[in-house]
Every structure is written in C-alpha cells, then in structure tokens.
Design a protein around this motif. Structure first.
Motif, mmCIF file in Angstrom:
data_model
loop_
_atom_site.group_PDB
_atom_site.id
_atom_site.type_symbol
_atom_site.label_atom_id
_atom_site.label_comp_id
_atom_site.label_asym_id
_atom_site.label_seq_id
_atom_site.Cartn_x
_atom_site.Cartn_y
_atom_site.Cartn_z
ATOM 1 N N SER A 101 136.320 -30.950 -15.890
ATOM 2 C CA SER A 101 137.116 -29.738 -16.151
ATOM 3 C C SER A 101 136.270 -28.521 -15.815
ATOM 4 C CB SER A 101 137.506 -29.673 -17.629
ATOM 5 O OG SER A 101 136.335 -29.509 -18.430
ATOM 6 N N GLY A 102 136.919 -27.380 -15.826
ATOM 7 C CA GLY A 102 136.206 -26.136 -15.559
ATOM 8 C C GLY A 102 135.168 -25.852 -16.636
ATOM 9 N N ALA A 103 135.577 -26.042 -17.886
ATOM 10 C CA ALA A 103 134.647 -25.782 -18.992
ATOM 11 C C ALA A 103 133.408 -26.661 -18.863
ATOM 12 C CB ALA A 103 135.345 -26.030 -20.326
ATOM 13 N N ASN A 106 131.077 -25.413 -16.238
ATOM 14 C CA ASN A 106 130.328 -24.252 -16.728
ATOM 15 C C ASN A 106 129.277 -24.642 -17.770
ATOM 16 O OD1 ASN A 106 131.635 -22.457 -15.047
ATOM 17 N ND2 ASN A 106 133.243 -21.986 -16.528
ATOM 18 N N PHE A 137 136.586 -15.067 -18.321
ATOM 19 C CA PHE A 137 137.041 -16.291 -18.980
ATOM 20 C C PHE A 137 136.270 -17.467 -18.406
ATOM 21 C CE2 PHE A 137 139.607 -20.143 -19.353
ATOM 22 C CZ PHE A 137 139.821 -20.144 -20.717
ATOM 23 N N HIS A 138 135.612 -18.233 -19.283
ATOM 24 C CA HIS A 138 134.806 -19.349 -18.795
ATOM 25 C C HIS A 138 135.174 -20.692 -19.410
ATOM 26 C CE1 HIS A 138 132.436 -16.686 -16.386
ATOM 27 N NE2 HIS A 138 132.115 -15.939 -17.427
ATOM 28 N N GLY A 139 136.156 -20.738 -20.314
ATOM 29 C CA GLY A 139 136.600 -22.028 -20.835
ATOM 30 C C GLY A 139 136.770 -22.044 -22.341
ATOM 31 N N GLU A 192 132.812 -14.307 -12.710
ATOM 32 C CA GLU A 192 133.876 -14.690 -11.777
ATOM 33 C C GLU A 192 133.963 -13.567 -10.745
ATOM 34 O OE1 GLU A 192 137.653 -15.581 -14.324
ATOM 35 O OE2 GLU A 192 136.172 -14.548 -15.538
ATOM 36 N N GLU A 197 141.895 -15.148 -15.470
ATOM 37 C CA GLU A 197 142.640 -14.946 -16.726
ATOM 38 C C GLU A 197 142.590 -13.478 -17.150
ATOM 39 O OE1 GLU A 197 144.440 -17.544 -17.917
ATOM 40 O OE2 GLU A 197 143.620 -18.484 -16.129
ATOM 41 N N ASP A 225 131.364 -18.516 -11.383
ATOM 42 C CA ASP A 225 132.446 -19.372 -11.891
ATOM 43 C C ASP A 225 133.635 -19.246 -10.950
ATOM 44 O OD1 ASP A 225 134.620 -20.491 -13.148
ATOM 45 O OD2 ASP A 225 134.207 -19.622 -15.119
ATOM 46 N N GLN A 228 138.673 -21.021 -10.803
ATOM 47 C CA GLN A 228 140.028 -20.624 -10.381
ATOM 48 C C GLN A 228 140.049 -20.112 -8.939
ATOM 49 O OE1 GLN A 228 143.621 -17.741 -12.108
ATOM 50 N NE2 GLN A 228 142.150 -18.620 -13.473
ATOM 51 N N LYS A 254 139.653 -26.337 -10.941
ATOM 52 C CA LYS A 254 141.123 -26.382 -10.880
ATOM 53 C C LYS A 254 141.708 -27.022 -9.605
ATOM 54 C CE LYS A 254 142.435 -22.883 -14.224
ATOM 55 N NZ LYS A 254 141.337 -22.099 -14.794
HETATM 56 C C1 LIG Z 1 140.551 -22.257 -16.084
HETATM 57 C C2 LIG Z 1 139.210 -21.682 -16.038
HETATM 58 C C3 LIG Z 1 138.148 -22.261 -16.751
HETATM 59 C C4 LIG Z 1 138.341 -23.445 -17.687
HETATM 60 O O1 LIG Z 1 138.761 -24.573 -17.008
HETATM 61 P P1 LIG Z 1 139.271 -25.853 -17.845
HETATM 62 O O2 LIG Z 1 139.501 -26.882 -16.799
HETATM 63 O O3 LIG Z 1 140.505 -25.431 -18.555
HETATM 64 O O4 LIG Z 1 138.194 -26.215 -18.788
HETATM 65 C C5 LIG Z 1 136.893 -21.720 -16.604
HETATM 66 N N1 LIG Z 1 136.682 -20.649 -15.819
HETATM 67 C C6 LIG Z 1 137.677 -20.066 -15.113
HETATM 68 C C7 LIG Z 1 137.379 -18.894 -14.233
HETATM 69 C C8 LIG Z 1 138.975 -20.546 -15.214
HETATM 70 O O5 LIG Z 1 139.966 -19.951 -14.568
#
Ligand SMILES: *Cc1c(COP(=O)(O)O)cnc(C)c1O
Length: 392
Positions: A101-103, A106, A137-139, A192, A197, A225, A228, A254
């Motif tokens: 996942s993104g989180a 990170n 936004f990082h998770g 980012e 977000e 990051d 997205q 994503k």
């Molecule tokens: C969605 C997002 C995240 C978190 O990703 P998950 O897969 O929901 O954990 C982290 N950073 C950015 C820039 C995002 O858009």
C-alpha cells in the motif's frame, strides 16, 4: 438484506460511502447491479490506471494466479525479479522494496531515512527528524499519519510518532527556518510534488529546487511521495521527471499494479542498501500476482507514445473544462486534475455526477478527476457532457 445493508452490518463504519453497488466494469465504464452505466473519472482513486479489466492486464494477472500465487520472500520468483528490473530501469533507481500500500511504501521510506542517518552519524546524534509539508497526505498508519501535515488527521490516536516537523508548502523561508531550528537533526524532507488529497496542488518549481539545494548541502535525504502522482499520471512515469529532479527515494502505490494492492519504495545508490537483512520485511510484499499486474501496467504505459497521449488527453480535458461557466479554474498536471468551482460545493457536484452516471472524486473543496490513463477522447466527451448537465 441487500448488499448495502449487509456490508454496513459487517464492515466497520470508517468510510463515508455513496449508495452505489458496482458490479462489473469494462475500460472506462462501470455497471451497477441494475445494469446502469457509469463513466469512470476516478479510477478507484487513481488505482485502475488501465481502466476496468483491461485485457492484457487481466490475462497477466489470471495467468499468474494459475501459475504460482504466492511464495513468501524466503524464495525468489521470476515475475518479482522481472518487475523490479523493469521498474528500477525505467525510473532510474538502484533498488526497491515491495510492500502492499501507499502507507507501507512511505513507512519504508521513513525507516530508510532514519537508518541512513543512524548508520552514518551514530545513534547519539539523534538525527531523526523528517520535515513534511503542511497540507500533505502520507497515509493512515501511525507513522504516516504523524507525517501527514493536516491538523484534521491529528485526532483521537495520541500519542503520535515524534520527529516530524511541518513546513508551509511553497514557503522557502519557512523551509530554511525549520532546517535551522532543527540543525543537525534532520534526516529527510518528504513531500508530494502534487498534493493529491490536499486539493491537487502542484508545488512551485522554485520551492522544489530549494528543497533539493538544502538537502544536498546537509546530506538530508529527499523522499518524494508519488503514491498518487506516479506511474504516468502526470505524463511521465514519475512526476519528479516532469519537474526535472531526482529524489533519493520515491514511493509508488495506487496506479502501479492496475488494481492489485501494491506499494513500492525506490531508492538510489546512496540509500538502497540501508535496509540490511532482517531490518524490514513484508509477508505479502512482492506478491507474484501484484508483480504480474505491475508488469502489465508498466509494459503498457511505457510503450512508445503513451506518455504524450496522456499529456494530450490532459490538455483536451482541461480545454473542455475551462469552457464551462461554473468552473473557475483547473489545477494539477496532465490526468491529475483538480477543479475549482465558482459557486457550487464540490461534494454536492460529485454526488450529482454520480446520480447522472459519472464517477468523480473530491479533494478538499475541489472536484477531482483521475481518469484511467488509457481513457479515449470519446469517453472524455461523454463524461464532460454529464458534468455540464450537472453544473447547468
Ligand atoms: C493514497 C495516498 C497514500 C496512502 O496510500 P494507501 O494505499 O491508502 O496506504 C499516501 N500518500 C499519498 C500521496 C496518497 O495519495
């Protein structure tokens, strides 16, 4: 019990959901249980980068499911090796770590940054502060929530992880001030390039250059990051290539595997061997199905001309949008689009779009579009026609 009642009975109520049950999809069109069609300008938040059930992607994923679906990282698989090679070569990075996942991507970046400084400067130096930006936004994990620079996320779950300092986005003086206040303590700056977000807000070029200049001076790692904004969303594989910068670390998630959970942390030579055996891991990370999906996505988006088509379609969509009276302006890059409305509320417009057969997103007070990267102009026209109807 219908689907909605059943889900609400058994799934925790952590999401605000629309009353819509999606049953299947093909390219940019989804169908609900009654067979009603929806044009998709959201891609499941930028995840379905090739739309619904793209044939090449589905063949790769299904083929992998029928060959070997998982092994654990005690062993090697060819598909993981092939995907890693392709992604590193195309992005210009030395090595990567696989998460889901993104989180998680990170989290890996945060651990690399802290261990990089630990290894080089010793534990006593306490060189562990990570600068992140306001409105970022990082998770949703504890570390990535702590990194996220939006007050609204800093509730309920105290205590948050220490060692994160926020800087105002696009404020070079604030960046220099916070670096000075934390002199000798900062191990990374994390940002980012387009705050997703936070409202689809691209960072100013001067500010980005200042980050790189300062980080270079003090041996501070740059963490970009791109969870997205990455994977061709902004017309290049990475948005850092649009800006012409080379972060030490880039995270992707994503859109990377076209709809299969994945997260990747890419690192350059400087820090690609910081995570020695036993210091980090993930049971599912580098899962063969995810890697097969990712390979199919990369092969598609890296094909000749795909990048310029993304840029062209972004321009086409923008041109159509600015012609609409109610739209004040359009932010973002290529197919990562934030729309400022003059009088209407984005959340209400988003709901009205859904009622009229267009799946959209919001980000802060903007309407947000992250359409599939292979959307056609015809499909763009269809979506725009619905948006026009809604805004009139
Ligand atoms: C969605 C997002 C995240 C978190 O990703 P998950 O897969 O929901 O954990 C982290 N950073 C950015 C820039 C995002 O858009």
């Amino acid at each position: 019990m219908n689907t909605i009642e059943q889900l609400n009975e058994y799934v925790m109520p952590s999401y605000g959901r629309y009353s819509l049950v999606l049953e299947k999809g093909e390219s940019t069109t989804a169908l609900d249980e009654s067979g009603k069609e929806y044009i998709d300008f959201g891609s499941g938040i930028g995840v379905n980068s090739l739309g619904f059930c793209n044939e090449k992607w589905a063949d790769a994923v299904c083929g992998q499911v029928r060959t070997i679906q998982h092994t654990s990282n005690y062993y090697y698989t060819k598909v993981q090796a092939d995907f890693a090679k392709k992604l590193c070569e195309a992005s210009g990075y030395d090595k990567l770590f696989f998460g889901n996942s993104g989180a998680e991507a990170n989290e890996c970046a945060i651990k690399i940054a802290r261990k990089y400084s630990f290894d080089r400067y010793g534990g006593d130096a306490q060189r562990n502060v990570i600068i992140t930006l306001e409105n970022s936004f990082h998770g949703r994990t504890m570390a990535t929530l702590s990194a996220t620079g939006q007050e609204s996320f800093h509730n309920y779950f105290f205590p948050f992880l220490g060692g994160f300092v926020n800087v105002k986005a696009n404020d070079i003086d604030d960046l220099r001030l916070k670096l000075k206040e934390n002199e000798g303590k900062v191990c990374a700056v994390m940002f980012e390039l387009v705050q997703g977000e936070g409202g689809v807000v691209p960072l100013e070029k001067d500010f980005v250059e200042a980050i790189f200049e300062e980080c270079q001076k003090w041996d501070i790692l740059t963490i970009c990051d791109e969870v997205q904004s990455g994977v061709m969303r902004t017309g290049k594989l990475l948005t850092s290539q649009v800006y012409g910068v080379k972060p030490d670390i880039t995270t992707l998630a994503k859109g990377l595997a076209g709809g299969i959970p994945i997260g990747v942390c890419l690192a350059n030579e400087k820090c690609s061997s910081v995570l020695s055996a036993g210091t980090h891991g993930s049971t599912f990370g580098g899962n063969p199905i995810a890697c097969a999906g990712g390979l199919a996505v990369l092969e598609t988006v890296l094909a000749d001309g795909f990048d310029s088509e993304v840029v062209e379609k972004g321009e086409y969509l923008r041109e159509k949008l600015v012609e609409i009276d109610e739209i004040e302006g359009v932010d973002g890059i290529a197919l990562m689009i934030g729309i400022r409305l003059k009088t209407k509320k984005a959340s209400e417009v988003c709901k009205a779009c859904l009622d009229n057969g267009l799946l959209a997103l919001t980000a802060k007070d903007k309407l947000r579009f992250l359409p599939p990267l292979n959307i056609t102009k015809d499909e763009i026209d269809k979506g725009i026609a619905i948006l026009k109807r809604v805004l009139e």
